[in-house]
Design an enzyme around this catalytic site. Structure first.
Site, short mmCIF file in Angstrom:
data_model
loop_
_atom_site.label_atom_id
_atom_site.label_comp_id
_atom_site.label_asym_id
_atom_site.label_seq_id
_atom_site.Cartn_x
_atom_site.Cartn_y
_atom_site.Cartn_z
NE ARG A 231 7.21 -3.39 7.37
CZ ARG A 231 8.17 -3.44 8.11
NH1 ARG A 231 9.39 -2.99 7.97
NH2 ARG A 231 7.89 -4.39 8.98
CG ASP A 255 15.33 -4.96 0.75
OD1 ASP A 255 16.14 -5.62 0.69
OD2 ASP A 255 15.10 -4.28 1.56
CD GLU A 260 11.38 -9.92 4.96
OE1 GLU A 260 11.92 -9.58 6.15
OE2 GLU A 260 11.10 -8.96 4.34
CG HIS A 278 13.98 -6.57 5.22
ND1 HIS A 278 12.80 -6.91 6.05
CD2 HIS A 278 13.91 -5.13 5.45
CE1 HIS A 278 12.29 -5.82 6.40
NE2 HIS A 278 12.91 -4.90 6.01
N GLY A 280 17.40 -2.96 2.84
CA GLY A 280 17.18 -1.58 2.59
C GLY A 280 17.82 -0.43 3.72
#
Length: 525
Positions: A231, A255, A260, A278, A280
């Protein structure tokens, strides 16, 4: 069945599963996004990803809302506290992307250790410079895993395949789990001092925000690698950038970010950072699992199951065999409240014999829900029962007893107000047969279900006959009857009826000279 509104994208497999379960599923059209709060009042469930902000205003607009499903694991975009206060269950898909996130962690770790991205850019620019991209092996290094839940444990298993030493920090880490996974549980400061690489797999909370602070970065071994595929916000990004610039941190694989997309790409653009947007969970397999797992959780929750990945239940209900005990505690609480009558109970005491500590929290919630049910109706559920009890001044206590009883397992509920109290206790026969076995301190056995007439009377002949006559004249049938003598020339009886006796009939029953008290109880409502 239920009406379900999906406001963000959800894979077709999940949509098909929901429709196959008989639900009406509506996909929100982009042109209607501004009317979401207006439309939501007609739905029992809302399913979102990360785009829809489920704030208090939106939740309050969903006047029929029972379940919010988050297609994924993070619930940062959902006001969970507001949902809890409103009695809305929040479920997610916590396991669906675990393998994808685990593998992406190693993609970033290996890419950072071996400078893969920089070497690739060099090759694409037409350069062949082997000496510039000297990396480091994972073999023999120490990996510090911060957050040792499902993904952290999967990472640890794979790190051992690289013959790494694994240490872990998690304030909730069970010592048995650590031993079973072959890792050493340490404090976060010790982990940072000993690790050659650190990876984060913890949720973002007030306690974990900026967990890797500027001060803690100084504890890292010089030349360490930092990876965050969990996170955003759990590490101080400005401090990490400074540590990269100074060379204290050799490389990073990121990531996720605090914002964001990030307002500044300075960290992502650093030459020793491997950054991804992001992704993942962005694998075909994970997306399908997220879709189906979310759909299953929402459908199960709408059907009343508590064995779901609930974010805001005050207990875990996924243990084998727990649901019958939940029903028993709830029925006992409802029975006690129905007999005690209106006026506001002040204290609820739950007592457990032969049952483990793990059942304290779920049975406490269940008994409280049952006790509040007669007065609050469907507005009380497992999500908000304890909060409603606190707001109404109902003090709930739990006691575990080790001394033996006539039953191997026993659940007791006592509800009291201003000197009056009702005490009931029950157990399970087999796996699902609920029985009350004690009532007001006396042995009396009956099933806590249906419409019951519970009365105490003078122990003289003909009482049951008189009650039967009055009930028969009113067209009320007796399904079964349970009797017990209680001393002081009194007796107890529980009659199961086929319908509500009604106020006038109850008045006639109570006026019989042999009847001391009489209560009509409906336990299926």
């Amino acid at each position: 069945m239920a009406r379900i509104l999906i406001s963000d994208s959800l894979g077709s497999a999940g949509v098909d599963l929901l429709r196959g379960d008989g639900h009406e599923v509506v996909l929100l059209e982009e042109k209607d996004r501004g009317r979401l709060s207006e439309l939501l009042s007609g739905y029992q469930s809302l399913i979102v990803r990360s785009a829809t902000q489920v704030d208090r205003r939106l939740l309050e607009a969903g006047t029929r809302l029972q379940v919010v499903g988050r297609a994924g694991i993070g619930v940062d975009n959902i006001d969970v506290q507001a949902a809890t206060e409103l009695g809305i269950l929040v479920v997610n898909a916590p396991t669906a992307n675990a393998m994808s996130a685990t593998e992406h962690t190693f993609a970033l770790l290996l890419a950072a250790a071996r400078r893969v991205a920089a070497a690739d850019r060099s090759m694409k620019a037409g350069s062949w410079d082997r000496k510039q991209y000297v990396g480091q092996e994972l073999y023999g290094k120490t990996l510090g895993v911060i957050g040792f839940g499902q993904i952290g444990q999967l990472v640890a298993v794979r790190a051992k395949a690289f013959e790494m030493e694994v240490i872990a920090f998690d304030p909730y880490l069970n010592a048995e789990v650590a031993v079973r996974k072959g890792v050493e549980s340490v404090s976060i400061d010790e982990l940072l001092r000993r690790s050659d690489a650190v990876t984060f797999h913890t949720p973002l909370t007030d306690e974990t925000r900026n967990l890797l602070s500027a001060e803690r970065l100084q504890l890292l071994r010089p030349g360490a690698i930092v990876v965050n595929c969990g996170r955003g916000g759990v590490l101080d990004e400005e401090a990490l950038l400074a540590a990269l610039e100074s060379g204290r941190v050799a490389a990073a694989g990121l990531d996720v970010f605090a914002e964001e997309p990030p307002p500044s790409f300075a960290l992502a653009q650093h030459p020793r950072v491997v950054a991804t947007p992001h992704i993942g969970a962005q694998t075909n397999e994970a997306q399908e699992r997220i879709s189906t797992e979310t759909a299953r959780m929402v459908s199960a929750a709408l059907a009343g199951s508590l064995a779901v990945a609930a974010v805001n239940l005050p207990f875990r209900a996924d243990a084998t065999g727990v649901e019958p005990y939940l029903r028993l505690a709830e029925r006992l609480g409802r029975l006690a409240a129905s007999v005690l009558g209106p006026g506001g109970a002040q204290r609820l005491r739950l007592e457990l014999w032969g049952l483990g500590e793990g059942l304290q929290a779920p049975l406490k919630t269940a008994a409280t829900k049952g006790a509040l049910g007669p007065s609050l109706g469907p507005g009380v559920n497992y999500v908000n029962a304890l909060a409603l009890a606190a707001a109404r001044g109902l003090n709930v206590e739990v006691s575990l007893h080790s001394e033996p009883t006539d039953w191997s397992e026993l659940v007791g509920v006592t509800l009291a107000q201003e000197g009056r109290g009702v005490e009931v206790a029950g157990t399970l026969y087999g796996e699902n047969d609920l029985r009350v076995v004690r009532y007001q301190g006396h042995g009396l056995e009956f099933r806590p279900e249906g419409r019951l007439l519970i009365f105490r009377n003078r122990d003289v002949p003909g009482v049951v006959g008189k009650l039967g006559t009055l009930l028969g004249e009113a067209g009320v049938n007796i399904a079964d009857i349970h009797l017990a003598q209680i001393g002081d020339q009194q007796a107890l009886a529980v009659l199961r009826l086929d319908r509500e006796p009604g106020g006038e009939l109850l008045g006639q029953l109570r006026s019989l000279p042999e009847v001391v008290d009489c209560h009509s109880v409906w336990l299926d409502g």
